[in-house]
Design an enzyme around this catalytic site. Structure first.
Site, PDB file in Angstrom:
ATOM      1  N   HIS A   1      43.517  75.420  51.056  1.00  0.00           N
ATOM      2  CA  HIS A   1      43.833  74.985  49.687  1.00  0.00           C
ATOM      3  C   HIS A   1      42.746  75.423  48.701  1.00  0.00           C
ATOM      4  CE1 HIS A   1      45.932  72.955  46.531  1.00  0.00           C
ATOM      5  NE2 HIS A   1      44.738  72.566  46.093  1.00  0.00           N
TER       6      HIS A   1
ATOM      7  N   HIS B   1      31.387 119.920   9.809  1.00  0.00           N
ATOM      8  CA  HIS B   1      32.780 119.559  10.143  1.00  0.00           C
ATOM      9  C   HIS B   1      32.979 118.055  10.004  1.00  0.00           C
ATOM     10  CE1 HIS B   1      36.604 119.391  12.435  1.00  0.00           C
ATOM     11  NE2 HIS B   1      36.691 120.663  12.148  1.00  0.00           N
TER      12      HIS B   1
ATOM     13  N   ASP C   1      43.347  77.411  45.127  1.00  0.00           N
ATOM     14  CA  ASP C   1      42.729  77.096  43.833  1.00  0.00           C
ATOM     15  C   ASP C   1      41.939  78.291  43.285  1.00  0.00           C
ATOM     16  OD1 ASP C   1      43.728  74.547  43.747  1.00  0.00           O
ATOM     17  OD2 ASP C   1      41.917  73.596  44.528  1.00  0.00           O
TER      18      ASP C   1
ATOM     19  N   HIS D   1      36.428  74.648  40.683  1.00  0.00           N
ATOM     20  CA  HIS D   1      36.907  75.270  39.432  1.00  0.00           C
ATOM     21  C   HIS D   1      35.773  75.682  38.510  1.00  0.00           C
ATOM     22  CE1 HIS D   1      40.981  74.529  40.462  1.00  0.00           C
ATOM     23  NE2 HIS D   1      40.846  73.221  40.479  1.00  0.00           N
TER      24      HIS D   1
ATOM     25  N   HIS E   1      47.825  75.839  40.646  1.00  0.00           N
ATOM     26  CA  HIS E   1      48.688  76.154  41.788  1.00  0.00           C
ATOM     27  C   HIS E   1      49.804  77.116  41.367  1.00  0.00           C
ATOM     28  CE1 HIS E   1      47.331  72.022  43.515  1.00  0.00           C
ATOM     29  NE2 HIS E   1      46.361  72.911  43.480  1.00  0.00           N
TER      30      HIS E   1
HETATM   31 ZN    ZN Z   1      44.323  72.583  44.034  1.00  0.00          ZN
END
Ligand code: ZN
Length: 440
Positions: A238, A346, A242, A265, A82
């Site tokens: 929400h 070179h 996340d 996640h 958060h």
């Molecule tokens: Zn969260």
């Protein structure tokens, strides 16, 4: 588009309780210099270990479920999503986050308090630019009926579909272009949530010790328990909080359209890893090197280049044009191999690309930029002058030249163009070039 790096103006503090540990913790935010990134410092540990907010420091999500946790050399910080979400959305690129515990404070279960704290501390802009990634190819990851997709897009848009079959929570969909204002008004205040049927299980896992009905929406078949929704579709908003928090672990700004369908996640962070992998391969995005800026942009393969400029082996010194904005800018690539003719002499035993040929390579990319215009097709671009030439780094076999040319002035027949050549993100040579366009 050029974006400046940001930090905060003044030191700020916040205290609260970790949602999972239930432990009281104090966080102090301090300004940080350009190119620092977001650094967490555990001030409760005598050695004050530092953990950078980046995907390489992500801890195993199976081991630490329902949150995003970072760790480095045995030191951990939990539930960073958060806070990182608010920082990313407010475009805070550099910050020291001192914390005297193992978990970020949960506050009201949303990101809005972090937004308020940062805004109160004030936002400071640096002269240094922030690297922005533009996704060029779609990325798609699926796992256990959840999906996440990232598509090329010229801003950052996030769309999310929340859908738990046979649950009291009805399907929800939301989609926003993420900028600081939209984030603050529409997204930041959305609080974390769980289903009533999950509470027992979460408690048995030792989670949610700092959660209560005020900072976590507990959803039963009769609606939210002992609380009210701030938005009708607060849970899906929400999920976007996340997702942005996880996106912050990229450590760079990104323009793309991310579409999450039941993703959490675990899937979010897989996407971040994939984006990092893909953009690493496109060497053009090396630190400090030019980043591709236009979507869709035109690219030229070698066959196209040969139709525009008359140069041929052994004097054609550009392999590919990866971006061209007519009359403005072009980025070309030249892969330098040991088989180049000039390395024979070179120098024998110590191959170094002649600096004048790097200038020639910049001139050829500039030539493509000038002659790709419809009215200039079939004409020739002659060098009139070279100015402000600087060689800053030797170029050797195996190096990839990323050649950026930008128009300073352009009249019908004469063009002034600034060129920079990068190797591994560092400037190898630069020059100011003047051309005239003549009939062949
Ligand atoms: Zn969260």
């Amino acid at each position: 588009m050029k974006i400046k790096q940001k930090t905060i103006k003044n030191i700020a503090e916040v205290e609260g309780v970790g949602l999972h540990t239930g432990k009281k913790v104090k966080v102090t935010f301090k300004p940080a210099p350009p190119n620092t990134g977001i650094l967490f410092i555990r001030t409760d540990i005598p050695s004050s270990p530092v953990i950078k907010a980046e995907i390489d420091n992500l801890l195993d999500i199976e081991k630490y479920p329902r949150r995003t946790s970072l760790g480095n050399q045995g030191c951990e910080i939990h539930t960073v999503e958060h806070l990182l979400s608010a920082l990313y959305a407010l475009e805070i690129d550099n910050l020291i986050v001192e914390i005297n515990g193992e978990e970020c404070p949960g506050l009201d279960g949303s990101a809005i308090s972090f937004v308020e704290i940062i805004k109160k501390a004030g936002i400071e802009e640096y002269d240094e630019e922030k690297e922005v990634i533009y996704l060029k190819e779609p990325i798609y990851i699926s796992q256990n009926g959840a999906h996440i997709i990232a598509l090329p897009y010229d801003k950052l848009r996030i769309s999310y579909t929340l859908n738990y079959p046979n649950s009291p929570l009805k399907s929800q969909f939301a989609s926003f272009i993420i900028d600081p204002d939209t984030y603050e008004k529409e997204i930041a205040a959305a609080r974390t949530f769980c289903l009533q049927e999950e509470v027992e299980n979460l408690k048995s896992l030792g989670l949610g010790k700092g959660s209560d009905y005020s900072n976590t929406l507990v959803i039963s078949k009769d609606g939210v328990i002992n609380n009210n929704f701030r938005f009708e579709d607060e849970p899906v908003r929400h999920k976007i909080v996340d997702l942005i928090g996880d996106l912050a672990l990229l450590g760079k700004r990104i323009c793309c359209h991310i579409i999450g369908i039941r993703s959490g996640h675990s899937l979010n962070t897989k996407l971040i890893k994939k984006i990092k992998e893909v953009t690493k391969k496109e060497k053009v995005a090396g630190i400090g090197a030019p980043t591709l800026s236009q979507i869709p942009s035109q690219t030229f393969e070698i066959e196209d280049i040969e139709k525009i400029i008359p140069h041929r082996y052994p004097f054609l010194l550009v392999d590919k044009i990866v971006e061209i904005q007519e009359g403005k800018r072009a980025i070309g690539i030249k892969n330098v191999s040991i088989n180049e003719w000039f390395f024979q002499g070179h120098f024998p035993g110590r191959p170094v690309m002649p600096g004048v040929l790097i200038v020639e390579a910049m001139a050829q990319v500039a030539g493509v930029l000038m002659l790709s215009k419809k009215e200039n097709r079939g004409k020739l671009a002659y060098f009139m002058s070279i100015d402000k030439v600087k060689f800053r780094k030797t170029v050797r076999p195996g190096d990839q030249l990323i050649i950026e040319v930008e128009v300073v002035k352009l009249k019908s027949k004469v063009g002034l163009i600034n060129g920079k050549t990068y190797v591994d993100g560092k400037v190898a040579a630069e020059a100011s070039l003047m051309f005239t366009v003549v009939d062949a």
